[in-house]
Design a protein around this motif. Sequence first.
Motif, PDB file in Angstrom:
ATOM      1  N   HIS A  17       0.825  -1.203   0.000  1.00 51.59           N
ATOM      2  CA  HIS A  17       0.000   0.000   0.000  1.00 51.59           C
ATOM      3  C   HIS A  17       0.867   1.263   0.000  1.00 51.59           C
ATOM      4  O   HIS A  17       0.556   2.229  -0.708  1.00 51.59           O
ATOM      5  N   LEU A  18       1.947   1.234   0.781  1.00 45.26           N
ATOM      6  CA  LEU A  18       2.827   2.411   0.866  1.00 45.26           C
ATOM      7  C   LEU A  18       3.494   2.694  -0.476  1.00 45.26           C
ATOM      8  O   LEU A  18       3.492   3.838  -0.958  1.00 45.26           O
ATOM      9  N   GLU A  19       4.047   1.659  -1.110  1.00 45.69           N
ATOM     10  CA  GLU A  19       4.737   1.845  -2.392  1.00 45.69           C
ATOM     11  C   GLU A  19       3.745   2.220  -3.495  1.00 45.69           C
ATOM     12  O   GLU A  19       4.055   3.018  -4.387  1.00 45.69           O
ATOM     13  N   PHE A  20       2.528   1.639  -3.430  1.00 44.74           N
ATOM     14  CA  PHE A  20       1.499   1.983  -4.405  1.00 44.74           C
ATOM     15  C   PHE A  20       1.089   3.448  -4.241  1.00 44.74           C
ATOM     16  O   PHE A  20       0.869   4.170  -5.222  1.00 44.74           O
ATOM     17  N   SER A  21       1.019   3.891  -2.991  1.00 47.43           N
ATOM     18  CA  SER A  21       0.692   5.293  -2.697  1.00 47.43           C
ATOM     19  C   SER A  21       1.742   6.231  -3.303  1.00 47.43           C
ATOM     20  O   SER A  21       1.413   7.253  -3.901  1.00 47.43           O
ATOM     21  N   LYS A  22       3.008   5.863  -3.149  1.00 39.09           N
ATOM     22  CA  LYS A  22       4.100   6.683  -3.722  1.00 39.09           C
ATOM     23  C   LYS A  22       3.973   6.749  -5.240  1.00 39.09           C
ATOM     24  O   LYS A  22       4.172   7.798  -5.855  1.00 39.09           O
ATOM     25  N   PHE A  23       3.663   5.589  -5.846  1.00 38.28           N
ATOM     26  CA  PHE A  23       3.527   5.538  -7.303  1.00 38.28           C
ATOM     27  C   PHE A  23       2.376   6.431  -7.779  1.00 38.28           C
ATOM     28  O   PHE A  23       2.505   7.189  -8.739  1.00 38.28           O
ATOM     29  N   LEU A  24       1.224   6.341  -7.088  1.00 37.82           N
ATOM     30  CA  LEU A  24       0.052   7.143  -7.478  1.00 37.82           C
ATOM     31  C   LEU A  24       0.308   8.636  -7.294  1.00 37.82           C
ATOM     32  O   LEU A  24      -0.103   9.456  -8.113  1.00 37.82           O
ATOM     33  N   LEU A  25       1.030   8.956  -6.217  1.00 37.60           N
ATOM     34  CA  LEU A  25       1.369  10.364  -5.965  1.00 37.60           C
ATOM     35  C   LEU A  25       2.288  10.889  -7.056  1.00 37.60           C
ATOM     36  O   LEU A  25       2.126  12.024  -7.537  1.00 37.60           O
ATOM     37  N   LYS A  26       3.205  10.047  -7.483  1.00 36.90           N
ATOM     38  CA  LYS A  26       4.134  10.412  -8.561  1.00 36.90           C
ATOM     39  C   LYS A  26       3.375  10.681  -9.861  1.00 36.90           C
ATOM     40  O   LYS A  26       3.783  11.538 -10.666  1.00 36.90           O
ATOM     41  N   ASN A  27       2.250   9.958 -10.061  1.00 36.57           N
ATOM     42  CA  ASN A  27       1.454  10.113 -11.280  1.00 36.57           C
ATOM     43  C   ASN A  27       0.220  11.018 -11.075  1.00 36.57           C
ATOM     44  O   ASN A  27      -0.745  10.954 -11.832  1.00 36.57           O
ATOM     45  N   ASN A  28       0.257  11.835  -9.994  1.00 35.96           N
ATOM     46  CA  ASN A  28      -0.759  12.875  -9.715  1.00 35.96           C
ATOM     47  C   ASN A  28      -2.161  12.320  -9.438  1.00 35.96           C
ATOM     48  O   ASN A  28      -3.165  13.029  -9.570  1.00 35.96           O
ATOM     49  N   ASP A  29      -2.246  11.041  -9.037  1.00 34.92           N
ATOM     50  CA  ASP A  29      -3.537  10.477  -8.645  1.00 34.92           C
ATOM     51  C   ASP A  29      -3.643  10.601  -7.117  1.00 34.92           C
ATOM     52  O   ASP A  29      -3.478   9.639  -6.355  1.00 34.92           O
ATOM     53  N   TYR A  30      -3.904  11.798  -6.660  1.00 35.99           N
ATOM     54  CA  TYR A  30      -3.814  12.119  -5.230  1.00 35.99           C
ATOM     55  C   TYR A  30      -4.874  11.380  -4.408  1.00 35.99           C
ATOM     56  O   TYR A  30      -4.619  10.967  -3.271  1.00 35.99           O
ATOM     57  N   LYS A  31      -6.061  11.238  -4.980  1.00 35.45           N
ATOM     58  CA  LYS A  31      -7.162  10.608  -4.246  1.00 35.45           C
ATOM     59  C   LYS A  31      -6.820   9.166  -3.873  1.00 35.45           C
ATOM     60  O   LYS A  31      -6.927   8.752  -2.714  1.00 35.45           O
ATOM     61  N   ASN A  32      -6.437   8.373  -4.883  1.00 34.28           N
ATOM     62  CA  ASN A  32      -6.093   6.968  -4.629  1.00 34.28           C
ATOM     63  C   ASN A  32      -4.803   6.829  -3.820  1.00 34.28           C
ATOM     64  O   ASN A  32      -4.640   5.884  -3.050  1.00 34.28           O
ATOM     65  N   ALA A  33      -3.882   7.783  -4.048  1.00 33.25           N
ATOM     66  CA  ALA A  33      -2.645   7.782  -3.259  1.00 33.25           C
ATOM     67  C   ALA A  33      -2.988   7.931  -1.787  1.00 33.25           C
ATOM     68  O   ALA A  33      -2.441   7.231  -0.920  1.00 33.25           O
ATOM     69  N   TYR A  34      -3.929   8.832  -1.479  1.00 31.99           N
ATOM     70  CA  TYR A  34      -4.337   9.066  -0.086  1.00 31.99           C
ATOM     71  C   TYR A  34      -5.011   7.818   0.489  1.00 31.99           C
ATOM     72  O   TYR A  34      -4.767   7.429   1.637  1.00 31.99           O
ATOM     73  N   LYS A  35      -5.874   7.182  -0.295  1.00 27.91           N
ATOM     74  CA  LYS A  35      -6.577   5.974   0.164  1.00 27.91           C
ATOM     75  C   LYS A  35      -5.580   4.872   0.554  1.00 27.91           C
ATOM     76  O   LYS A  35      -5.721   4.225   1.590  1.00 27.91           O
ATOM     77  N   ASN A  36      -4.574   4.678  -0.307  1.00 24.36           N
ATOM     78  CA  ASN A  36      -3.576   3.636  -0.037  1.00 24.36           C
ATOM     79  C   ASN A  36      -2.714   3.994   1.159  1.00 24.36           C
ATOM     80  O   ASN A  36      -2.295   3.117   1.929  1.00 24.36           O
ATOM     81  N   LEU A  37      -2.441   5.276   1.320  1.00 24.05           N
ATOM     82  CA  LEU A  37      -1.646   5.710   2.463  1.00 24.05           C
ATOM     83  C   LEU A  37      -2.411   5.477   3.768  1.00 24.05           C
ATOM     84  O   LEU A  37      -1.846   5.027   4.780  1.00 24.05           O
ATOM     85  N   VAL A  38      -3.763   5.762   3.738  1.00 28.15           N
ATOM     86  CA  VAL A  38      -4.611   5.514   4.900  1.00 28.15           C
ATOM     87  C   VAL A  38      -4.617   4.024   5.228  1.00 28.15           C
ATOM     88  O   VAL A  38      -4.513   3.621   6.395  1.00 28.15           O
TER      89      VAL A  38
END
Length: 575
Positions: A237-258
């Motif tokens: 989840h943490l690495e997926f969050s970093k990947f999504l944040l890198k690709n400007n998908d902030y919503k899903n990045a936040y969900k995975n970080l939570v």
Amino acid sequence: MSQKQIAIVLVLLLNLTGSFVCAQKKETSKKEALTLAKEANQHMKAGNYEKSLIQSRLALSQAIKIKDNNLIARAYNTIAANFDQLSESDKAFFYYNKGLEYANKTNNDVLKNWLNNNLGNIYCFDKKQYEKGIYYYKKSLHYSTKTKDSAQIIFTKLNLTWAYFDNDRYQEGLPYLNYINKHHKKHGDESTIVALNMLNGMYHSHTNNTKKAHYFFQKAIEKGIKGTEKSDLSYSHLEFSKFLLKNNDYKNAYKNLVRYNTITEELNDQEKHNKANVAGINLEIDEYKREIDKIETEYKTKQLFLLQEQSRNKKIVIVLIAVLLLFFILFYFYSQNTQLKQKNKLKDLQSKVQENMINASINGQELERKKIAAFLHDNISALLSSAGLHLHAYTSKNQYSAQEIIKTKAILEEAHDQVRDLSHELMPSLLARFGLFDALDDLCEKNSNSILYFEYASSVDRKTRYDEDFEIKIYFIIMELLNNTIKHSQATRSELSIHEDNDFLNVNVMDNGQGFDSSKFHILEGFGINQIKARINNLKGTIVINSKIGFGTTIKIIVPITYQKKIIRPVFQSQ
């Protein structure tokens, strides 16, 4: 059978019985230790860490008593693994190191593999010391490769990949990831499938392959939800969050970080619960530790005593061997030295014989030269001169001379000239009449031409005369050296210089020719150096040759002078 013989047999039987009993006791203790170790391992897998630690301590005590390094290492590994599960990383680190210390004394490569891998985990996950962690992972990989454990190879390479990727060293970790992707299906474990997908997602995120990265992260989370490895799921989840944040998908990045934080909190709660459970037995564990340390200290003391005894015996054996070895070395060198001296004596004798033969040959040649020159000059030349005079007298009386008489006269004159030239060549008349220095001056002048010029220089008075044989020998030595210069040097200028120094004659011959490597004696042999050296040795002199390719040649000769013998005439007194 006598009483003495019976007593000896009884002692032997008692010794054998004692040895058998000791062996039986040791075997029994070993079986007990193995049973305790298995039970401790089963309790740890079931999550009964307190019981596992107690059983491990008992197994360790038995293993130390029977001095079984393999069982000692296994017990330490189990104790460390319990503390690892209880998130007591410092204690786990201590006992893993103790286990590795004893495992390295055995041939158990499987155990060495586990211990090195576990130490690598602590360095990477707890201490964040990646270089040390990678070092222990690589040692673990060495042992798993050695034992050909394909599943363990996959597992260790997975750890290495993660250590490199988590440190942004993707190119170093990529070969390990490629290997796992290729062989995981056949040799891998379901417990590592989440981590493998996560690592593939991390790599493709690094290479900006968005589609593949998204696929592998999703697959890692799907497998993680179904599995039991919550730590791998949280990292996914943490690495997926970093990947999504890198690709400007902030919503899903936040969900995975939570989701990562939620799972991490659960794991932390579990860890606190484990620590609460283990808090009650910490005092007991410390007591076990002190008891284990005491047993281990006694064991080490006994071992140290035995090692000291062995060391003392080794030193005695080493000293004896060293004395014998020294004796043999001295004997060998003595025999070699004796053989060498004999060989050198033989070589010196052969050298002297050869030198005497050369000197005898040279002296014979010089004597023959003198005889032939004298014979040609005194007899043949005189006869030809006499025949010429008779012809001259005949032609003077007869006004008309026949053609044959004129030709005969010319032939006699030519024969006379050739005999005279040959006589002078064999023994220069200048040398006999005027001495060495005039003869050498004439020799330099005769050999000089437009290509090679010989310069003559002497500080000795030209009228100085030495012993006749001495002058002849020096003359022919120098003549040979000049001939070598003409034939081999390709020089344009050469200098012959002579001077006296305290009853020694110094002769220097230098040229500006192509030179040669004077250290290679076999090259010099072709220049007649052996004969020249033999002549100089015969005169008790020395010769030094200095030459370098491209820098010409210098030859220095020093010989003691042999002066003319004074003729003592009788003195008559007048009355």
